[in-house]
Structures are given as C-alpha cells and as structure tokens.
Design an enzyme around this catalytic site. Structure first.
Site: not given
Ligand code: CMC
Length: 428
Positions: A307, A364
C-alpha cells in the site's frame, strides 16, 4: 520549535511556513515558492510527498495502521454503524440524529428513480463489457438526465445533487450486473434500508419474492463502510481535480470510477481473486508465486499486497479477514481459495522481501472472498468498491467545492527538446 522551513537555492535562503494538522502532522506550505524563488517548483512523481489539500474528512496514519472517518475509528464504525449513517458522517461531518437520518434516507429514496431511457444506453453495451466501464459511462450519462445537478451554486443545489446520486447509483450498480446476467432490470423498494435495497435490486429473481439474509446484509454493510473513504487516493484525487474545474458531481464521480478500475487501485479486488484461482488451478503452489512476486524480471505482483500509505498493516484488511472467516462460516461455505490466501499471507509476513518493503495485505486481499461467497460475480467486485466509496468521493468533492479550492493544475519539469527550427517534409 520553529514554524518555518528554510530552503537554500544557489546560496539564497527562502523561508517557507510550516503548517500543522490536528494530529500534529507537519507540512511545508510552498504556495509562495514560485513567486519568491523566481519560478522554482517541486517535483514529486506519484505525489508521494505532496499534500494536495487540507481536509477534515479522513485521518490515516500508515505507520500506526490508523484509519478514522471524521475522528471515529474504522473498527468502531464497522462494528456499530450503518452504511448510510457513515455516508452522512463523511459528507456532513457529524453522525446524524435519528431525524436527520430519516430525512436523508427519504430524500435519497425520493430521487432513486432512473430515467427509463438510461436502459436504452445500457442496452447498447455488449454483454461482455466490463461493468466498471458501463458504470462509469452511465454515471456520466446521468448528467444529461439531471442537468440541474451541474450548477451547484447554493448548498441546496449541492444537497439535491448528492441525494440524487446516492439514490440512483445503487440502481446503476444493480443494472450493470443484471444486464450481464440477462436478468430484467429491477427498481428499488422504498420500504427497505439502503443496504437491503441494494441486495434486493441485485439479486431478486423474477419468479420469487426476495428474502433478505441478515448475514449478507451485515457483511455488505461492513464492506461498504470499510471502503467508504480513504483520503487522497488515486480515484478521490481524480474526483477532486475533475470537480475543481466546476464540472458537475456526476461526471467527477464518473472520472473517479475510471481511476478506481485500475488493478493497482480498486481493480485489485478482482485481480486478487483471479490470482488465487490461478494458484489453485496450478496446484496451490504458493511458494512458486511468492518467488515470481520477488523476481524483478517477472511482472507478476502479489495482488492485494502493499500500500502506498500503510507501512504497518491495513486496518481494513484485519477486519475483512475476520469477516471472511465469519461470513463463510455462517453461510456454511468451505472455500479452498481462503486457505490459499491465508497461506500466502503467512509466507509473505515471514519473507524478508516483503518484510523489508513493509508489504502487508491490503483491503482488497480478502474482500473478494466475501463478495464471492455472497454470490457477486468477480467482475462486479470493483463496482462494489465504487458503491462503498461513493460517499467518500461525494464528501471530498463537497469539501473541495465548499472551500472554493482553485482549479487543480500541477506544474511539470520540461525535459524535452529545446527550440529547433521546423524541417519541411521533403528534408526529413
Ligand atoms: N508484490 C511484489 N512486490 C511489491 C508489491 C507486490 N504487491 N507491491 C510493492 N512491491 C515492491 C515493489 O516492486 C518495490 O520494490 P523495489 O523497492 O525493490 O523496487 C517496493 O515494493 C515498493 O513498491 P512501489 O510500487 O514503489 O510502491 P507504491 O507505493 O508505488 O505502490 C501499490 C503501492 C499498492 C500500487 C503496490 O504495492 C501494488 O502494486 N500492490 C498490488 C496491487 C494492489 O493490491 N493494489 C491495491 C491497493 S489498496 C486498495 C486501493 O488503493 O484501491
């Protein structure tokens, strides 16, 4: 403590005021930055460090896993409140008295009919269309049938637009599902509560009277409350920025629905269930998928994990996980996908990759398991999220309009070509 931040650019110092929120959070007010520095801007892709507004609606502390609507904890609201009470709280700032709630509900019911011509628009969509696309289009189309909802120069106009959409939106939600299933389009029943009415409109079989199941009513009430607001997330920011041009409420909401659809946002609830099903079909080997999620060469992500703001635990996920156990137990459903989800969670919580990056299950991760147990098709999951988020979007849009916020218009740092003379076609 000083109430100023000092910024030094090329040896020149600039003072910027610090502002403090009611929970002691600090922000640097950069409103005068460009004028005092001769055009310097800040850059923050994804707005990870940028506050777009001051808001009194939802408090979220990602480090401590706190979520409160207007000061009330999500845990208490999910346990004790009714969705419509929470909607009123979010939009108007206080829990309603019995009288205020009755009036609110009766105003919503009196505007719940949708013009019959909207059915013709719905009919023009192919059955295979994703319900989020259909919902976004129909919500936008409602403007044409309710032109008075656009100009909200008085509080009364604003109130009328709000009760209209709260009445009509559940009808659209039910219709998008029924159209996909080839069922006749139902209208609501004014004798029912808001949540009961949603269930009846969605599930009533044309041959039989609909009998309410209190387990489903409770589960949906809880899920809608847990999704009702989440401060300046992607879809809410979209609603606020669309509305900041004084576009109407319905089209601002339609833009928010489109933003919610993406798998990194609300679309994750559908993606989670599809992922869990795929793992099950592949023999239930969670370790294989954990390895894929950690492999930087593999685009696979563990959906429902991570998140932007929560770096401890998503408090909504904790409540939903417990509710999933209860609802499936009460309904007598044994879903192997729930076991796969629990197994994945356990492994992730012990895995260094996930621990280091503070990746926990989000809202989710378990919600789809409950929706499925309720008989809601997978493609409708994000629509259910939108139904829950509706009061939050409305509250945020209303706050933005009431505070007369300026039109949203970020800056950019241009990194393209500098000036070059035009080359005629024959010389390229
Ligand atoms: N699986 C594997 N690795 C992950 C995941 C995941 N679900 N989420 C983040 N990471 C890793 C990412 O690869 C990165 O690694 P590194 O630092 O080595 O490059 C690190 O964690 C930080 O991730 P980020 O993408 O920079 O973080 P963000 O704050 O931009 O993204 C997020 C947040 C929710 C988009 C992301 O965690 C994600 O894609 N999660 C899966 C989709 C999901 O479940 N979304 C629902 C969010 S909650 C409800 C809503 O908002 O609607």
């Amino acid at each position: 403590m000083s109430d100023k931040a000092i910024l030094e650019i090329n040896g020149e110092k600039h003072e910027l005021p610090l502002v403090k929120g009611t929970e002691n959070e600090l922000a640097i007010d950069i409103k005068s930055l460009r004028s005092s520095t001769g055009g310097v801007i800040t850059i923050d892709p994804g707005y990870k460090n940028t506050g777009s507004c001051e808001s009194a609606i939802t408090f979220l502390n990602g480090e401590k896993g706190i979520l409160r609507y207007r000061g009330y904890s999500i845990e208490e609201l999910a346990e004790k409140a009714d969705f419509l009470e929470v909607a009123y709280l979010l939009i108007f700032g206080e829990l309603p008295t019995e009288q205020q709630l009755d009036k609110f509900h009766s105003d919503i019911k009196s505007h719940a009919l949708v013009d019959e011509d909207v059915k013709k628009i719905l009919d023009a969509f192919p059955k295979a269309a994703h319900p989020m696309g259909v919902l976004s289009s129909l919500t936008s189309a409602l403007t044409a049938f309710n032109p008075s909802s656009v100009d909200v120069s008085s509080e009364e106009d604003m109130y009328n637009a709000i009760v209209r959409i709260l009445g009509k939106f559940p009808v659209l939600v039910a219709w998008t599902m029924r159209k996909k299933q080839g069922l006749p389009l139902e209208y609501g029943d004014d004798s029912l509560g808001y949540v009961e009415n949603v269930l009846k409109m969605m599930f009533k079989n044309p041959n039989n009277p609909y009998v309410q199941n209190p387990i489903l009513v409770d589960a949906l009430n809880k899920l809608l409350i847990l999704h009702a607001d989440h401060e300046q997330n992607c879809s809410t920011s979209t609603v606020r920025i669309t509305g900041s041009s004084h576009a109407g409420l319905f089209v601002s909401l339609s833009a928010g629905i489109s933003a919610l659809w993406g798998p990194l946002h609300g679309g994750a609830n559908q993606a989670v269930l599809e992922m869990l099903e795929a793992i099950k079909a592949d023999g239930g080997d969670t370790k294989k998928y954990m390895a894929k999620a950690k492999d930087k060469e593999d685009p696979f992500r563990l959906m429902g994990f991570g998140h932007r703001v929560y770096k401890n635990f998503d408090p909504r996920a904790r409540i939903i996980k417990k509710a999933a156990d209860e609802v499936l137990g009460d309904l007598g459903i044994d879903d192997p996908v729930l076991d796969i989800a629990k197994g994945l969670e356990k492994e992730a919580l012990e895995d260094q990759y996930f621990v280091d990056r503070k990746l926990y299950p989000n809202v989710d991760f378990y919600s789809g398991i409950i929706y499925r147990a309720m008989g809601i098709p997978v493609e409708m999951f994000t629509v259910m999220f939108a139904l829950g988020r509706l009061p939050g979007w409305i509250a945020q849009w209303r706050e933005m309009r009431m505070k007369k916020e300026p039109i949203g218009r970020p800056r950019q740092l241009y990194v393209g070509e500098t000036y070059r003379p035009f080359k005629p076609l024959s010389k390229r």
